[in-house]
Design an enzyme around this catalytic site. Structure first.
Site, PDB file in Angstrom:
ATOM      1  N   ASP A  31      15.365 -19.245  -2.293  1.00 39.70           N
ATOM      2  CA  ASP A  31      15.539 -18.166  -1.315  1.00 39.70           C
ATOM      3  C   ASP A  31      16.942 -18.237  -0.745  1.00 39.70           C
ATOM      4  O   ASP A  31      17.470 -19.334  -0.502  1.00 39.70           O
ATOM      5  CB  ASP A  31      14.507 -18.279  -0.186  1.00 39.70           C
ATOM      6  CG  ASP A  31      14.295 -16.944   0.506  1.00 39.70           C
ATOM      7  OD1 ASP A  31      13.227 -16.320   0.298  1.00 39.70           O
ATOM      8  OD2 ASP A  31      15.216 -16.485   1.237  1.00 39.70           O
TER       9      ASP A  31
ATOM     10  N   LEU B 211     -13.199   1.919   2.843  1.00 41.99           N
ATOM     11  CA  LEU B 211     -13.828   3.049   3.544  1.00 41.99           C
ATOM     12  C   LEU B 211     -14.113   2.646   4.995  1.00 41.99           C
ATOM     13  O   LEU B 211     -15.137   3.010   5.550  1.00 41.99           O
ATOM     14  CB  LEU B 211     -15.129   3.457   2.843  1.00 41.99           C
ATOM     15  CG  LEU B 211     -14.989   4.309   1.577  1.00 41.99           C
ATOM     16  CD1 LEU B 211     -16.366   4.702   1.045  1.00 41.99           C
ATOM     17  CD2 LEU B 211     -14.154   5.572   1.824  1.00 41.99           C
TER      18      LEU B 211
ATOM     19  N   CYS C 109       3.696  -2.899   2.968  1.00 45.77           N
ATOM     20  CA  CYS C 109       3.719  -2.239   1.657  1.00 45.77           C
ATOM     21  C   CYS C 109       3.405  -0.742   1.688  1.00 45.77           C
ATOM     22  O   CYS C 109       4.219   0.064   1.221  1.00 45.77           O
ATOM     23  CB  CYS C 109       2.733  -2.940   0.722  1.00 45.77           C
ATOM     24  SG  CYS C 109       3.288  -4.595   0.267  1.00 45.77           S
TER      25      CYS C 109
ATOM     26  N   VAL D  96       5.077 -12.985  -1.108  1.00 48.67           N
ATOM     27  CA  VAL D  96       4.719 -12.903  -2.530  1.00 48.67           C
ATOM     28  C   VAL D  96       5.292 -14.082  -3.322  1.00 48.67           C
ATOM     29  O   VAL D  96       4.592 -14.722  -4.111  1.00 48.67           O
ATOM     30  CB  VAL D  96       5.200 -11.565  -3.128  1.00 48.67           C
ATOM     31  CG1 VAL D  96       5.108 -11.562  -4.645  1.00 48.67           C
ATOM     32  CG2 VAL D  96       4.361 -10.426  -2.569  1.00 48.67           C
TER      33      VAL D  96
ATOM     34  N   GLY E 199      -0.765   0.601   7.892  1.00 49.44           N
ATOM     35  CA  GLY E 199       0.611   0.196   8.149  1.00 49.44           C
ATOM     36  C   GLY E 199       0.901  -0.955   7.218  1.00 49.44           C
ATOM     37  O   GLY E 199       0.432  -0.970   6.084  1.00 49.44           O
TER      38      GLY E 199
END
Ligand code: NAD
Length: 449
Positions: free
Chosen positions: A30, A259, A269, A11, A266
């Protein structure tokens, strides 16, 4: 505008790069120095289509840089501190582990205190439970005067595999803040995307913004689980789930997305966000029973996928050579976090199978989790399926769709394809001279295994 992104993962890296692409001045931070070193050396720590090129062009344009130190954001006099660190399940009660979020906020507040800044906005991009932004305000407030900062929630809806497209052309942008000033500045930040009036910016309170993200993810997971359950029913009643999905999805109130019958959801998230919403709902004495059921049904569905594979291989997997195609939790990513493919491989191995696994991007990440015991990581579909007793498609990579299955079938010891993604029509499979077992449709059985 000046932006500091804290947490340069899927992200954070996409957000930072896309904001730079919109013309902002961005530093991505980071705490994992090796990740920053790779980025500084021009390497991508993750696979996301189109990201490498976009990172490179924004570095060249001097709008994007990387650092292991959040102080770089303060030096830039950043107005925005986007918190995009992980919020995994805490492993105890299903709640989200917010320690990374809080320590990111604390680090940034300390750096700003040291270097000074007239006004900073702490924005949660990470998916966080209701109440987190308020706690961030409390933490930051220990270091900075109240009138020099605000908190906001700006949840992210990007899908791995098409994250850049999703960021640059989102359906909506949700901005939650109790500060007018923060809302206005965030709207200005996104103005290059919203100039034409679309997408709509949904402005709301922090609490509502936080719950919108959980509600969206659990709704999507519910849709997936619904069609998976119906697929199993279709098998019993002799109906076709693909035609069922078409017939349902054309109704605009329902829509045709999510659908697709598959091996169960899985990924990094859905499972953790569902668990966190259930925990929040319990904490507030307002249980979400539909969501609890979705979680249970999905686990059971994944279990049933193993049974389906076992049955397709003649009732036992002992000493069978099984080609597993796809390890990532979905196509176009190298992310294997909570991937149904890994759960399936582990179960197949336990049943005594020898696995020949192939994924176009995720093999390295999968190897870190699964190791090498009873698994060979192949370099192509052809390598994986050669002389195997059957192949199982778990991830819907286009490469598998394009493969020449009639030719591949001829190289297999037993031409069996178990397609847990319903990638092919029954007519196609029929023409390959292969046994083909999919979800919610009649199997095509050429010969017994
Ligand atoms: P990720 O694990 O890929 O990245 C998180 C990064 O944060 C890591 O690189 C880690 O080293 C870094 N980090 C941790 N603590 C830090 C600190 N104190 N300071 C600086 N860096 C720190 O995670 P992700 O997939 O990018 O997810 C991040 C958040 O976004 C999660 O809350 C997730 O639920 C949410 N989200 C993810 C997606 C997705 O598709 N991956 C989509 C929408 C929302």
């Amino acid at each position: 505008m000046q932006v500091c992104i804290i947490g340069t993962g899927y992200v954070g890296l996409v957000t930072g790069t896309c904001l730079a692409e919109l013309g902002h001045d961005v530093v991505c931070v980071d705490s994992d120095k090796s990740k920053i070193d790779r980025l500084l050396a021009g390497e991508m720590p993750i696979y996301e289509p189109g990201l490498k090129e976009l990172v490179r062009s924004n570095i060249q344009g001097k709008r994007l840089r990387f650092s292991p130190e959040v102080a770089e954001g303060a030096k830039l006099r950043a107005t925005f501190y986007f918190i995009a660190v992980g919020t995994p399940s805490n492993g105890a009660d299903g709640g989200a582990d917010l320690s990374y979020v809080y320590s990111a906020a604390e680090d940034a507040a300390r750096a700003i205190k040291l270097l000074g800044n007239p006004f900073s906005i702490f924005v949660t991009k990470s998916t966080v439970p209701v109440g987190t932004s308020r706690e961030i305000a409390r933490i930051v407030g220990r270091h900075l005067p109240d009138d020099t900062f605000a908190v906001a929630s700006n949840p992210e809806f990007m899908r791995e595999g098409c994250a850049i497209e999703d960021f640059l052309a989102p359906d909506r942008i949700v901005v939650g803040s109790n500060s007018e000033r923060a809302r206005a500045l965030l709207e200005e930040l996104y103005r290059p995307l919203t100039r034409q009036g679309r997408p709509l910016v949904v402005t709301t309170t922090v609490e509502t913004a936080e719950i919108i993200k959980y509600a969206s993810n659990t709704f999507l997971a519910t849709k997936i689980t619904f069609i998976n359950e119906l697929a199993r029913l279709c098998e019993r009643i002799g109906a076709d789930v693909e035609e069922l999905a078409l017939g349902m999805g054309l109704d605009k109130r329902i829509g045709d997305k999510f659908l697709n019958a598959g091996p169960g959801f899985g990924g990094s998230c859905f499972p953790k966000d569902i668990a966190a919403l259930i925990k929040t709902a319990k904490d507030f004495h307002s249980p979400v029973e539909i969501v609890e059921t979705v979680s249970r049904v999905n686990s059971r569905h994944q279990q049933m996928m193993l049974e389906k594979v076992r049955e397709a291989f003649g009732g036992t997997l002992e000493s069978k050579k099984v080609a597993v195609l796809g390890l990532a939790f979905k196509a176009r990513t190298d992310d294997v976090r909570d991937s149904p493919a890994l759960a399936l491989v582990s179960a197949l191995r336990k049943d005594g199978a020898r696995i020949f696994a192939y994924d176009p991007e995720a093999s390295e990440n999968a190897r870190k989790i699964l190791g090498d015991d009873s698994i060979e990581y192949s370099n192509s579909v052809a390598d994986a399926v050669r002389e195997c007793d059957g192949a199982v498609i778990v991830t819907e990579w286009d490469e598998f769709r394009r493969a020449s299955w009639a030719n591949l079938a001829a190289t297999m010891s037993n031409p069996l394809l178990v397609d847990l993604r319903n990638m092919f029509t029954l007519q196609d499979a029929q023409s390959w001279g292969i046994s083909y077992v999919s979800l919610g449709r009649d199997p095509i059985l050429k010969r017994t295994v």
